[in-house]
Design a protein around this motif. Sequence first.
Motif, PDB file in Angstrom:
ATOM      1  N   THR A 185       0.846  -1.200   0.000  1.00  0.00           N
ATOM      2  CA  THR A 185       0.000   0.000   0.000  1.00  0.00           C
ATOM      3  C   THR A 185       0.881   1.249   0.000  1.00  0.00           C
ATOM      4  O   THR A 185       0.612   2.233  -0.711  1.00  0.00           O
ATOM      5  CB  THR A 185      -0.927  -0.030   1.219  1.00  0.00           C
ATOM      6  N   GLU A 186       1.899   1.221   0.815  1.00  0.00           N
ATOM      7  CA  GLU A 186       2.792   2.377   0.879  1.00  0.00           C
ATOM      8  C   GLU A 186       3.466   2.595  -0.491  1.00  0.00           C
ATOM      9  O   GLU A 186       3.611   3.747  -0.947  1.00  0.00           O
ATOM     10  CB  GLU A 186       3.853   2.126   1.955  1.00  0.00           C
ATOM     11  N   THR A 189       1.008   4.113  -2.878  1.00  0.00           N
ATOM     12  CA  THR A 189       0.744   5.517  -2.573  1.00  0.00           C
ATOM     13  C   THR A 189       1.893   6.384  -3.072  1.00  0.00           C
ATOM     14  O   THR A 189       1.689   7.495  -3.601  1.00  0.00           O
ATOM     15  CB  THR A 189       0.557   5.689  -1.060  1.00  0.00           C
TER      16      THR A 189
END
Length: 219
Positions: A185-186, A189
């Motif tokens: 997810t990081e 992003t």
Amino acid sequence: MFRSIRIDAVLIQAVIAGALSFAHLHDLAEAAGQTGWKAWAYPVSVDLLLVAVWRRLRTERSKLAWFWFLVALVASLGANIATAGLLDLDHVPAWLRILVAGWPALAFLGGTLLAHTPTDPAPAPAPAPRPVPVVDRPAAPEPAPDPVPAPELPTAEPAPALPQVPASVPAVPPALVDHARKVATEHRTRTGTDIDTATLRARLGVPEDLAGAIVAQLA
């Protein structure tokens, strides 16, 4: 002890023939005007020339020797035939007187040439060939026998392929999956794209197959 005397018929024949030829030559020379001792010298001259020529022919068959042999033979044979009644010895022709008068010079020339003309030297014998040394050479090795071809073996049929067993998927602990989801997810992003297997492996420090299994579960 006295040696026995053997009477040789050939020797007697030679003595008789020589005496008759000697007498014929004497008569012809005397009829041609050579009187006294000169008439007796003519047979000696002719016979001596024949003997000299014959000795030369025994050692060398040259043209010179054959020529003078024919001259002496014609003189001796001609004188014997002339006294057989073919010529009138009381009226000898002039040409015969000339031949008889010129015979001493001719006989002297022939005897001188025969005595002082060198004979051809006998050819030197060829040198004997040198013996060739015989070198013992080792016998050549016998040729190796032709190799016997090996019998052909039947071709083995290929073994049936075994069913492929799918590779086992390593088990992923749930806690590792949750941590990986946070990392993904990081990454999304920050970059706006899904994380790939190599990047996830580098971030988590796990083996490649385990990183692949985690990516499969995150998808």
